[in-house]
Design an enzyme around this catalytic site. Structure first.
Site, PDB file in Angstrom:
ATOM      1  N   PRO A 196      -8.129 -25.769   3.007  1.00 52.61           N
ATOM      2  CA  PRO A 196      -8.111 -25.977   1.633  1.00 52.61           C
ATOM      3  C   PRO A 196      -7.183 -27.331   1.117  1.00 52.61           C
ATOM      4  CG  PRO A 196      -6.654 -23.955   2.299  1.00 52.61           C
ATOM      5  CD  PRO A 196      -7.676 -24.403   3.290  1.00 52.61           C
ATOM      6  N   ASP A 236     -31.365 -34.269  -7.252  1.00 53.70           N
ATOM      7  CA  ASP A 236     -30.242 -33.207  -7.606  1.00 53.70           C
ATOM      8  C   ASP A 236     -29.103 -33.818  -8.356  1.00 53.70           C
ATOM      9  OD1 ASP A 236     -31.747 -31.256  -6.389  1.00 53.70           O
ATOM     10  OD2 ASP A 236     -30.914 -31.689  -4.481  1.00 53.70           O
ATOM     11  N   ARG A 267     -30.068 -29.951   4.298  1.00 50.25           N
ATOM     12  CA  ARG A 267     -31.209 -30.242   3.272  1.00 50.25           C
ATOM     13  C   ARG A 267     -31.355 -31.647   2.884  1.00 50.25           C
ATOM     14  NH1 ARG A 267     -29.974 -30.449  -2.103  1.00 50.25           N
ATOM     15  NH2 ARG A 267     -31.767 -29.433  -2.828  1.00 50.25           N
ATOM     16  N   GLU A 303      -2.876 -17.362   8.331  1.00 49.92           N
ATOM     17  CA  GLU A 303      -2.270 -18.364   7.665  1.00 49.92           C
ATOM     18  C   GLU A 303      -2.866 -19.510   7.846  1.00 49.92           C
ATOM     19  OE1 GLU A 303      -0.021 -18.325   5.021  1.00 49.92           O
ATOM     20  OE2 GLU A 303      -0.561 -16.382   5.020  1.00 49.92           O
TER      21      GLU A 303
HETATM   22  C1  SAM Z   1      -6.201 -17.826   4.079  1.00 51.88           C
HETATM   23  S1  SAM Z   1      -6.644 -19.584   4.545  1.00 51.88           S
HETATM   24  C2  SAM Z   1      -5.139 -20.279   5.106  1.00 51.88           C
HETATM   25  C3  SAM Z   1      -4.272 -21.176   3.797  1.00 51.88           C
HETATM   26  C4  SAM Z   1      -3.264 -21.885   4.219  1.00 51.88           C
HETATM   27  N1  SAM Z   1      -2.230 -20.877   4.325  1.00 51.88           N
HETATM   28  C5  SAM Z   1      -3.085 -22.948   3.236  1.00 51.88           C
HETATM   29  O1  SAM Z   1      -2.224 -22.359   2.370  1.00 51.88           O
HETATM   30  O2  SAM Z   1      -3.263 -23.893   3.319  1.00 51.88           O
HETATM   31  C6  SAM Z   1      -7.345 -19.124   6.030  1.00 51.88           C
HETATM   32  C7  SAM Z   1      -8.486 -20.107   6.662  1.00 51.88           C
HETATM   33  O3  SAM Z   1      -9.696 -20.026   5.489  1.00 51.88           O
HETATM   34  C8  SAM Z   1     -10.236 -21.423   5.479  1.00 51.88           C
HETATM   35  N2  SAM Z   1     -10.178 -21.788   4.110  1.00 51.88           N
HETATM   36  C9  SAM Z   1      -9.458 -21.070   3.045  1.00 51.88           C
HETATM   37  N3  SAM Z   1      -9.789 -21.792   2.085  1.00 51.88           N
HETATM   38  C10 SAM Z   1     -10.518 -22.681   2.153  1.00 51.88           C
HETATM   39  C11 SAM Z   1     -11.303 -23.964   1.600  1.00 51.88           C
HETATM   40  N4  SAM Z   1     -10.791 -24.198   0.280  1.00 51.88           N
HETATM   41  N5  SAM Z   1     -11.817 -24.999   2.115  1.00 51.88           N
HETATM   42  C12 SAM Z   1     -12.230 -24.858   3.319  1.00 51.88           C
HETATM   43  N6  SAM Z   1     -11.563 -23.791   4.165  1.00 51.88           N
HETATM   44  C13 SAM Z   1     -10.721 -23.117   3.801  1.00 51.88           C
HETATM   45  C14 SAM Z   1      -9.461 -22.307   6.339  1.00 51.88           C
HETATM   46  O4  SAM Z   1     -10.319 -22.337   7.663  1.00 51.88           O
HETATM   47  C15 SAM Z   1      -8.097 -21.520   6.537  1.00 51.88           C
HETATM   48  O5  SAM Z   1      -7.528 -22.102   7.952  1.00 51.88           O
END
Ligand code: SAM
Length: 265
Positions: free
Chosen positions: A110, A190, A175, A137
């Protein structure tokens, strides 16, 4: 048109999540026709020891577990065929010594670059892409610093894992590759492809519960239909996502049309 296949390497602790999406609809057809190859790599297979542990407690305390660096490095390096080390201190040297540096190694997080249609076009330009899915995490920071070449987020919210993010990216990117969509021009209009939201669609019947299909679409006049669609796309974008219009490429007459709209509505 040259149609060559695109290869995704997906590194995950939960390969089963991908089974059903890859067996349905467009992704299945792309795989069956040889335009897409997806290899799922279970990070646990690269973890050492009897218990093949892939996560550990965070240094400094706090809740949650962190993905250990060793299995993730080992999985990616084995599959892509290179090895990073602390001796490769500068990035230029690492890039030269990394034989597959033309393959983006993307960490799903994220905290990454926001995924959008432009980024989907960018990724569709590669023949091979690696996606690393996090859990818990997230990752030990050294994975981000020394293994990944890019970081992508699919939106400002937090998922439990990167698998759904990987599927979103895979779907949006594939796609855009030649031959994947039945209609080769399908992605051109699109939403977001040309900076606007797409115009509304109608299909048969011409009247449903008293609601009519707009007359112009039944007229058979191609030029009029095209004009109506463009105006609808402009109107819709102006109403729903006005900030997109700031970056869209518009003609003088389209700007005049928007001007009229803002005076009328
Ligand atoms: C619970 S999340 C960890 C978030 C992290 N503690 C932070 O606050 O940045 C677990 C995993 O989900 C994936 N993930 C969660 N949200 C995401 C998003 N918005 N985009 C891409 N991957 C995401 C990532 O690979 C991340 O390591």
């Amino acid at each position: 048109m040259l149609q060559c296949h695109m290869h995704f390497d997906i590194f995950t602790l939960f390969p089963g999540i991908f089974e059903s999406p890859l067996r349905e609809s467009m992704l299945k057809r792309a795989i069956d026709s040889g335009l897409l190859e997806v290899q799922l790599h279970n990070i646990r297979d690269y973890a050492e020891g009897r218990h093949q542990v892939t996560d550990d407690y965070p240094y400094g305390g706090g809740g949650g577990m962190v993905m250990k660096p060793e299995p993730v490095f080992s999985a990616v390096e084995t599959v892509l065929g290179f090895e990073m080390s602390s001796a490769m201190r500068n990035e230029a040297e690492a890039a030269v010594r990394q034989p597959n540096s033309e393959i983006p190694i993307i960490l799903l997080t994220p905290q990454g670059r926001p995924f959008n249609q432009q980024l989907a076009f960018e990724l569709a330009g590669y023949d091979r892409v690696a996606l690393i899915c996090g859990r818990y995490e997230g990752f030990d920071e050294r994975i981000r610093e020394h293994l990944a070449t890019d970081e992508i987020s699919i939106g400002d919210y937090v998922l439990t894992g990167g698998e759904l993010a990987a599927l979103v990216i895979l779907d949006a990117v594939i796609r855009l590759r030649p031959g994947v969509l039945g209609d080769p021009t399908g992605a051109v209009d699109d939403s977001h492809a040309g900076g606007l939201l797409e115009y509304p669609h109608y299909t048969r019947p011409p009247e449903f519960r008293g609601w009519q299909v707009p007359e112009v679409l039944l007229s058979g006049n191609h030029a009029k239909v095209e004009r109506w669609r463009r105006e609808q796309a402009l109107r819709r974008t102006w109403l729903r996502r006005p900030e997109l219009l700031e970056r869209a490429e518009l003609t003088d007459s389209e700007r005049a049309f928007l001007q009229q709209l803002s005076q009328k509505e």
